[in-house]
Each structure stands twice: as C-alpha cells, then as structure tokens.
Design a protein around this motif. Sequence first.
Motif, PDB file in Angstrom:
ATOM      1  N   THR A  55     -23.744  16.443  17.372  1.00  0.00           N
ATOM      2  CA  THR A  55     -24.371  15.936  18.600  1.00  0.00           C
ATOM      3  C   THR A  55     -23.560  14.772  19.162  1.00  0.00           C
ATOM      4  OG1 THR A  55     -26.485  16.612  17.661  1.00  0.00           O
ATOM      5  CG2 THR A  55     -26.577  15.208  19.607  1.00  0.00           C
ATOM      6  N   GLU A  82     -27.498  22.814  18.170  1.00  0.00           N
ATOM      7  CA  GLU A  82     -28.567  23.474  17.425  1.00  0.00           C
ATOM      8  C   GLU A  82     -28.505  24.992  17.600  1.00  0.00           C
ATOM      9  OE1 GLU A  82     -28.876  20.425  18.527  1.00  0.00           O
ATOM     10  OE2 GLU A  82     -29.885  19.365  16.896  1.00  0.00           O
ATOM     11  N   GLY A 160     -34.686  14.504  17.354  1.00  0.00           N
ATOM     12  CA  GLY A 160     -35.801  15.270  17.913  1.00  0.00           C
ATOM     13  C   GLY A 160     -36.153  16.560  17.191  1.00  0.00           C
ATOM     14  N   SER A 161     -35.282  17.031  16.300  1.00  0.00           N
ATOM     15  CA  SER A 161     -35.625  18.263  15.573  1.00  0.00           C
ATOM     16  C   SER A 161     -36.854  18.067  14.692  1.00  0.00           C
ATOM     17  CB  SER A 161     -34.452  18.722  14.711  1.00  0.00           C
ATOM     18  OG  SER A 161     -33.357  18.997  15.522  1.00  0.00           O
ATOM     19  N   ASP A 162     -37.068  16.844  14.227  1.00  0.00           N
ATOM     20  CA  ASP A 162     -38.285  16.564  13.456  1.00  0.00           C
ATOM     21  C   ASP A 162     -39.512  16.891  14.303  1.00  0.00           C
ATOM     22  OD1 ASP A 162     -36.708  15.490  11.435  1.00  0.00           O
ATOM     23  OD2 ASP A 162     -36.959  13.419  12.132  1.00  0.00           O
TER      24      ASP A 162
HETATM   25  N1  ASP Z   1     -28.996  16.912  16.634  1.00  0.00           N
HETATM   26  C1  ASP Z   1     -29.902  15.942  17.205  1.00  0.00           C
HETATM   27  C2  ASP Z   1     -29.439  14.534  16.835  1.00  0.00           C
HETATM   28  O1  ASP Z   1     -28.416  14.358  16.213  1.00  0.00           O
HETATM   29  C3  ASP Z   1     -31.312  16.182  16.828  1.00  0.00           C
HETATM   30  C4  ASP Z   1     -31.613  16.109  15.360  1.00  0.00           C
HETATM   31  O2  ASP Z   1     -30.724  16.188  14.530  1.00  0.00           O
HETATM   32  O3  ASP Z   1     -32.783  15.981  15.009  1.00  0.00           O
HETATM   33  O4  ASP Z   1     -30.060  13.592  17.194  1.00  0.00           O
END
Ligand code: ASP
Length: 417
Positions: A55, A82, A160-162
Amino acid sequence: MSGAARHEPRALIVQKYGGTSVGSIERIQEVARRVANAAAESRVIVVVSAMSGETDRLLGLARALSPEPIARETDVVIASGEQVTAALLSIALAERGVAAQSFLGHQIRIRTDSAYGRARIQSIDGERLHRVLDEGKVAVVAGFQGVDAEDSITTLGRGGSDTTAVAIAAAADADACEIYTDVEGVYTADPRVCPGAQKLERISFDEMLELASLGAKVLQIRSVELAKRYGVRVHVRSSFNQCEGTCVVPEETSMEEVTVAGVACDRDQAKIKLSRVPDRPGLAAKLFSPIARAGIVVDMIIQNVGEDGTTDMTFTVPKLEVKRALDLVRATGREVGAGAVESAGDIAKVSIVGLGMRSHAGVAAQIFEALAREGINIQMISTSEIKVSVVIDAKYAELAVRVLHDALVNPAGEARV
Ligand code: ASP
Ligand code: MG
C-alpha cells in the motif's frame, strides 16, 4: 462428534490476514494451509490485506506524480494491492484442492460513503457471500475497499481490512471473527518497550477502543467500533504460530475486578498553547469551532484559571495537522486580541486504561506518584471513566510506560491474563 452434530449447519468463520501474514508467496502458501484446515471444519470467509509494504509503494507511485494526488484516483490505485492478494490466495487454495473464489469490494456490494481514503461502510450484501459458501467454496474478499453510490472505488483508511472483516462478520452473521497478524495479541503494554508486558486473554470493546485510539496499533479503531455496535467478538492472534490470542468481547462483570488492562503510548500528538485569551463566554467556541470545521480532532484541552481577565488555553492535535491548526489558532488569536501562540511536537501521551477504574479509587494518585519518583514532569492530564492520560516530554515516554506498567499492572499480578 456424534451423528447428530453432523447435521448441524457448519459454523461460519471470518478470518482476516494482515500484510505481513501474506507478505510473500511462501506466506500466502502458509495462509492457504491454515485456511484449508479451517475449511475442513467450517464455512470460511477470508479477508486479506495487501502484501506488506504494497500500500505504501502504491501511494508512493501516486505521490510521485502529484504532491496531492486526486483522492478518487488514489483510491483506485491503492485498492489494487488487496485485489492481488485475494486472487493469489484463491490460486494457492485451489493448488491445495480447496475451491475458493475471490471478491472485490464492489462484487459483494460493500457500499460506502464517498469519503475517499477514509470511507465508512454503509452496507454489505451478505447474500452473495452465502451463495458462494453454499456452493462449498471459500470466499476470499479483498479488504480495505468498497464502492460508493456512483460505483467509484473507495478505501477505508489505513488498516481498514480489519474493518472489512468485522463488517463482513456482522453482515454474514458469522460465528467467529479471527484477525491474524504478526503479534500474538493485545498486550498490557508494548512488549518492545516493556519487558514485563503480558498478553491479555480478554479485553472489553471499550478498553480496546481506548487502547486503539491511544496508539496500540493492533486493530483499526473503526473495526472495534463496529464490533461493539454489532456485538462481534474478535479474536486477535498470530498467523506465525498456533498460540491463542486476545479476545475482544462485550464487557463481563469480572472484568471490573482488574483495575488496569493496559498502558498505551501515543507519540503522534502535538501541543498548541494560546496565551492570554480574554476570559469571557464564547471564547472557547470561537477558538475550537474553526478547528472542528477543518476536520481536525482536538484531543486534550486545558484551560487555566484566569487572574487578570485572561486565561491560557493548551490543547493537543495530531502532529500531521499541527500546521493547519496553528494557522487557525493564530487567526482567532489576532481576532480576539490574545497573546502568543506556541507549539511543541516533542510530547508523548501515556495512558492507563481499565474498566476497573470505575470502582477503584486512587489510580490517578498512583500514576502521579510513580511518575514523580522518576522525576518525570506532567504537562497535561485528562481523565475519563476508564482512562487517565498524561502528556509528558517525549524523551521520557518509554520510561514512563515501564514505570506505570510496573506500578499499576504488575504488582498484584492481577493483569487479566
Ligand atoms: N493495505 C491497507 C493498509 O496498509 C489496509 C490494511 O492492510 O488493512 O493500510
Ligand atoms: Mg493492520
């Protein structure tokens, strides 16, 4: 299990794997192995992050073209990390003989508002996921992304994946939500700073919200808010071993018996002081309204008792926002005839959190005594029902965490572990 149990519908679990957990091809194969094991017992929805560092790399590409790349297009760029992991994991699962199908946010209608870069989830089509599960497949969902009312891709903010995982667990009515990461759970303090830190077996949503917002960066804070709202029990654990992690759960009565759940440290705040503000009604509103309108979150505020008809106002804002906040404060200061504006970024906020503080008196005094013994000066103090925070000089942050942990978490051996 008995024959009767076999006819029960199989449990549904959501597993989320963070960036380091899927950081290489080998790691993705290891995750596939874990998912395959889970899928032998239960129906499984997997939510994945981008591979670690990805990211940041993608953001770097956008920023190489523009100091402030268009928010909508930036989200299209960074959401792609993602997408890659979701499909790679599905391929790895297929190699193990496990049928899986990847989904991007829009394919399961993860609807969000249009706040690019920090969008909020509004709804999810749980039905679409259930159809795939009913076909006997594992659903692999790209975390961190959604789609707004115009069908533009949005992202949910860093980490945000959480939040994707918890929202899916709520929407699909899952039996469990497991967040796999590179730490073993939530600790009573950062183990790198505090050798005596212990892993918590359980922590309440409210304590976790305080710790998450205080710089214990295990879970994105919005995921904890959502978990609390929908009663989703979240199990934070490591993808690098089999250890039980920490369960983030609704409050249980026994939790109040333990005074302090943990000590957190936040180094991302800066302090702003406006001196000699005329001491009359409406001044605080004049000062803070423009800051609020600019979307800057003010944390602690201290107003000293005025003597000669003026008063000093000191408050903290995120370091990243300090320049914008200073401009606004200077403008208000000139308008109302206040004195000098100062700011300092070399501060740390150390906080003690615990449900038991509601019923145990004297925690604040113990904190001040422990800091005094080390000669650490306290610049600001704030308290809530389950938290006491102090702002101190940044160079004493680690010492303060250790001292407070030893004084309040360890002595009675009463950490909730
Ligand atoms: N890939 C995103 C981040 O690095 C979201 C995540 O990993 O939760 O923030
Ligand atoms: Mg994370």
